[in-house]
Write a protein that holds these residues in place. Structure first.
Motif: not given
Length: 422
Positions: A356-368
């Protein structure tokens, strides 16, 4: 065995004497006109032996008679020396037993006896060392009684005696005691002054390093305390676990005391490589750098070793903290996100798709990167598995922002409500 040999030798002498005296018919004639005296040779030899013994005993008696004053002087000196050593033993025993008044009085008696001997010209070979120890013990007793004026008086005398050649080996001990007293008086500057006067070899001793460490902690000089703690750990003055904990705590304190990016960079540069690789230290440094508006790329560089080993050495809380730091660094004012880090995050997320942490971080990067669809999918997958309330709340707020971008007010409202409950 020795007694038997002496007995055999005595028998041999007796036999030889008997043989000589029994077969000796010689005479000695003395002429004293008008008289003539004939005496046997054996009697003459016996008389000479008796005369020798008599003269020897007489000379011994005269020597003993004339040496009576010197023997009396030696006896008085021996008596005073025994009194001094007995007084020192009394001082030490009273001091360790907590009877400080008695200890001080006993030490002062020793000083008085030694002064009287010095005035009479009967100084002991170790007189300077004895006076130094007596004054030092009296000062220690006065310090325990909080009598600073008396302590300083005895200390000055001890320092003066220790400056002599005969008691030079005690000077280091006197200065170390002065440093310890200064620490107990909350005078860290005074303690440092005394420690700086020590020779190089003495300053490297464990007791001097401990005092330097305590003085630095008392003065809130974290860098000096950190250097002293490193040396003490190498000298095994601390256990390996305790030393590592002390060094880590001091490193964290030094980083937290930095007020701008320049100070923080200097503090980070002063740390050893093993200290920089400790997760708590690296995370604190990166988080502190971001909080003082430092370079986000530098913060990511500091935590890069943690990212590469996060599956092996990081706890769950530390991984959560690392995720927050990376999220903050990518949210900073950068024109283009770091391509190398984008590749690292993508590779890690693909290798562990259920994290979940990597999913969250990847999601944040996709938002960026304005990849709205992929960001929404990754964030939705991570929210049910996230254990940290803060990350879950930020994920829900990110979903609400994405919904607002799509003009989906209902989804945005639901996301905001869920974030408020998280």
């Amino acid at each position: 065995m020795r007694f038997a040999l002496w007995l055999i030798a005595l028998f041999c002498v007796a036999v030889v004497s008997a043989l000589f005296a029994g077969n000796n018919h010689g005479t000695v004639t003395l002429f004293w006109p008008p008289h003539r005296i004939d005496v046997s040779l054996n009697l003459v030899l016996l008389g000479l032996a008796l005369l020798f013994v008599t003269l020897h005993l007489a000379l011994r008696a005269l020597s003993g008679l004339f040496s009576i004053p010197q023997q009396a002087r030696r006896w008085r000196l021996s008596y005073k020396e025994r009194s001094i050593y007995s007084g020192l033993l009394d001082t030490i025993s009273h001091l360790v037993a907590g009877r400080f008044v008695r200890a001080r009085k006993a030490a002062e008696v020793v000083v008085a006896i030694e002064d009287a001997m010095l005035a009479s010209g009967d100084a002991l070979p170790d007189a300077a060392r004895l006076r130094t120890l007596a004054h030092l013990l009296a000062a220690e007793s006065a310090h325990a009684l909080q009598d600073r004026s008396l302590r300083e008086a005895h200390f000055e005398n001890a320092l003066a005696e220790a400056s002599s050649k005969e008691a030079g080996d005690l000077r280091d001990g006197v200065q170390l005691r002065a440093a310890r007293w200064a620490l107990e008086d909350r005078d860290s500057a005074g303690a440092v002054r005394w420690l700086e006067q020590l020779p190089v070899g003495t300053a490297r001793r464990t007791i001097a390093l401990r005092l330097r460490f305590k003085a630095a902690r008392q003065a809130r000089n974290t860098r000096v305390a950190l250097d002293a703690a490193r040396v003490l750990t190498k000298h095994r003055a601390f256990s390996e676990v305790a030393g590592a904990g002390i060094v880590r705590g001091l490193a964290l304190e030094m980083l937290r005391n930095a007020h701008d990016a320049a100070q923080l960079s200097q503090a980070w540069a002063s740390l050893e490589l093993s200290e920089r690789q400790q997760p708590d230290v690296a995370l604190e440094a990166a988080q502190r750098l971001l909080s003082v508006q430092g370079d986000p790329a530098v913060a990511r560089l500091w935590v890069l070793p943690l990212w590469e080993s996060q599956g092996h050495s990081l706890t769950t809380d530390q991984r959560v903290r690392l995720t927050g730091i990376l999220e903050t660094s990518f949210g900073a004012s950068e024109a283009v996100p770091d391509a190398a880090w984008l590749a690292r995050i993508e590779q890690a997320q693909m290798a562990l798709p259920g994290d979940p942490l990597l999913q969250y971080l990847a999601g944040v990067m996709c938002v960026r990167l304005s990849l709205w669809g992929k960001a929404q999918a990754l964030l939705k997958q991570s929210i049910p598995l996230l254990k940290d309330a803060s990350l879950k709340r930020r994920a829900l707020l990110a979903l609400a922002d994405l919904a607002e971008h799509r003009m989906d007010t209902k989804a945005a409202a639901e996301a905001y409500k869920a974030a408020a409950r998280a």
